[in-house]
Design a protein around this motif. Structure first.
Motif, mmCIF file in Angstrom:
data_model
loop_
_atom_site.group_PDB
_atom_site.id
_atom_site.type_symbol
_atom_site.label_atom_id
_atom_site.label_comp_id
_atom_site.label_asym_id
_atom_site.label_seq_id
_atom_site.Cartn_x
_atom_site.Cartn_y
_atom_site.Cartn_z
ATOM 1 N N ARG A 204 29.734 0.965 -9.232
ATOM 2 C CA ARG A 204 30.643 0.598 -10.321
ATOM 3 C C ARG A 204 31.692 1.680 -10.533
ATOM 4 O O ARG A 204 32.868 1.397 -10.736
ATOM 5 C CB ARG A 204 29.840 0.367 -11.610
ATOM 6 N N GLN A 205 31.270 2.946 -10.458
ATOM 7 C CA GLN A 205 32.220 4.035 -10.621
ATOM 8 C C GLN A 205 33.236 4.029 -9.487
ATOM 9 O O GLN A 205 34.436 4.237 -9.701
ATOM 10 C CB GLN A 205 31.488 5.380 -10.664
ATOM 11 N N ALA A 206 32.770 3.737 -8.271
ATOM 12 C CA ALA A 206 33.690 3.667 -7.127
ATOM 13 C C ALA A 206 34.704 2.550 -7.328
ATOM 14 O O ALA A 206 35.883 2.692 -6.966
ATOM 15 C CB ALA A 206 32.894 3.450 -5.840
ATOM 16 N N ALA A 207 34.257 1.451 -7.922
ATOM 17 C CA ALA A 207 35.172 0.334 -8.182
ATOM 18 C C ALA A 207 36.223 0.723 -9.214
ATOM 19 O O ALA A 207 37.400 0.367 -9.086
ATOM 20 C CB ALA A 207 34.382 -0.881 -8.664
ATOM 21 N N TRP A 208 35.819 1.456 -10.245
ATOM 22 C CA TRP A 208 36.790 1.914 -11.241
ATOM 23 C C TRP A 208 37.766 2.917 -10.618
ATOM 24 O O TRP A 208 38.944 2.965 -10.979
ATOM 25 C CB TRP A 208 36.080 2.538 -12.434
ATOM 26 N N GLU A 209 37.272 3.738 -9.681
ATOM 27 C CA GLU A 209 38.163 4.683 -9.002
ATOM 28 C C GLU A 209 39.193 3.929 -8.161
ATOM 29 O O GLU A 209 40.365 4.325 -8.084
ATOM 30 C CB GLU A 209 37.337 5.634 -8.131
ATOM 31 N N MET B 216 39.910 -7.762 -11.956
ATOM 32 C CA MET B 216 39.004 -6.672 -11.619
ATOM 33 C C MET B 216 38.290 -6.152 -12.857
ATOM 34 O O MET B 216 37.086 -5.855 -12.832
ATOM 35 C CB MET B 216 39.789 -5.540 -10.942
ATOM 36 N N CYS B 217 39.033 -6.061 -13.946
ATOM 37 C CA CYS B 217 38.451 -5.585 -15.195
ATOM 38 C C CYS B 217 37.362 -6.549 -15.675
ATOM 39 O O CYS B 217 36.285 -6.132 -16.092
ATOM 40 C CB CYS B 217 39.557 -5.457 -16.249
ATOM 41 N N ARG B 218 37.643 -7.852 -15.592
ATOM 42 C CA ARG B 218 36.650 -8.848 -16.007
ATOM 43 C C ARG B 218 35.377 -8.739 -15.171
ATOM 44 O O ARG B 218 34.263 -8.832 -15.683
ATOM 45 C CB ARG B 218 37.229 -10.259 -15.885
ATOM 46 N N LYS B 219 35.520 -8.544 -13.870
ATOM 47 C CA LYS B 219 34.363 -8.440 -12.983
ATOM 48 C C LYS B 219 33.521 -7.219 -13.326
ATOM 49 O O LYS B 219 32.291 -7.290 -13.409
ATOM 50 C CB LYS B 219 34.813 -8.366 -11.527
ATOM 51 N N LEU B 220 34.181 -6.096 -13.551
ATOM 52 C CA LEU B 220 33.449 -4.870 -13.854
ATOM 53 C C LEU B 220 32.794 -4.934 -15.229
ATOM 54 O O LEU B 220 31.694 -4.424 -15.431
ATOM 55 C CB LEU B 220 34.391 -3.665 -13.758
ATOM 56 N N ILE B 221 33.473 -5.563 -16.179
ATOM 57 C CA ILE B 221 32.889 -5.725 -17.509
ATOM 58 C C ILE B 221 31.660 -6.621 -17.427
ATOM 59 O O ILE B 221 30.625 -6.354 -18.049
ATOM 60 C CB ILE B 221 33.921 -6.315 -18.494
#
Length: 277
Positions: free
Chosen positions: A6-11, A73-78
């Motif tokens: 998840r952190q890698a995705a936010w990066e 992307m934000c929706r997926k990570l949330i």
């Protein structure tokens, strides 16, 4: 999704934001002005230090004309995060805070909860939940609490209403362990704990759960929560009112020394009760 993934995705989110911002010819400050955040916030988004809320991601898409990329992307990570939508931004901000001040009217704050207490609270709120959900919730809560063990831990104030010490969540043994844990953190000077006694009357009982956070290079925030929703605000006027309310609660509270004595006495009462059952 694991925490590392998840952190890698936010990066990746941040790297793409920086790339597309620069291609569009915006400075961080210029983009921030368009999406109603500071340039410093944009920089923190790009470094994956801070996560944008959904409405900010939507405004970024509109400004950079990215066809909804950042919103999706934000929706997926949330969706894949470990916390409720309304609380997830708070969990992220806790890691960045230099100071956290909490008031708890009925339940021990999450950062101070033991596993047994957190489990009892979770089951009480979700009586039909599967064991997997309960244990995931408990694990996430204990993981949050690690910030109080870090060398760079925030200054942490906890004002607890006396009800927190008296409501037997999880039974006498769990309560004894929980109150002993808070007492130990106070003795180790990792937490400054104060108790608002019943004798304070309605002055304190009218307040709901409140969390105030301060940061090195961002404005302070205030967070309030009910059983099913939460509200995170950084409007200076609202935060100032919340800070004043917290000051009044501290005035109504016992001194740290008297509060510790009350915590230890309540823990001893529960421990005695547990040993006789």
């Amino acid at each position: 999704m694991a925490n590392g993934s998840r952190q890698a995705a936010w990066e990746f989110f941040g790297a793409e934001l920086k790339r597309l911002r620069e291609e569009a010819g915006f400075t961080q400050s210029a983009l921030g002005a368009r999406v109603f955040v500071s340039g410093g916030y944009v920089g923190q988004f790009e470094q994956a230090i801070r996560k944008p809320q959904l409405d900010v991601a939507q405004r970024i898409d509109e400004t950079l004309q990215t066809g909804g990329f950042f919103e999706r992307m934000c929706r997926k990570l949330i969706k894949e995060q470990r916390y409720a939508d309304y609380f997830a931004p708070v969990a992220e901000l806790e890691r960045l805070a230099t100071k956290i001040c909490e008031f708890a009217p009925t339940v021990v704050p999450g950062l101070l909860q033991t596993a047994a207490y957190a489990r009892a609270v979770t089951i009480a709120a979700n009586p039909f939940a599967a064991d997997e959900y309960v244990e995931e919730t408990v694990s996430a809560r204990l993981e949050r609490a690690r910030i109080l063990k870090d060398a760079t831990r925030p200054e942490y104030w906890a004002v607890l209403h006396e009800s927190v010490l008296r409501i037997p969540v999880g039974g006498p043994a769990a309560m004894a362990e929980q109150l002993e844990h808070v007492s130990a953190l106070a003795c180790e000077r990792k937490v400054l704990a104060m108790v608002v006694p019943y004798a304070a009357g309605g002055h304190a009982s009218m307040a709901g759960m409140l969390t105030l956070m301060e940061f090195e290079d961002a404005p302070p925030t205030a967070y309030t929560e009910t059983s099913f929703s939460g509200n995170l605000v950084d409007d200076p006027a609202v935060v100032k009112r919340a800070q004043r309310a917290y000051d009044l609660l501290r005035v109504a509270a016992l001194s740290p020394e008297a509060s510790l004595a009350l915590l230890e006495s309540a823990a001893e009462d529960f421990r005695r009760c547990a040993s006789t059952t």
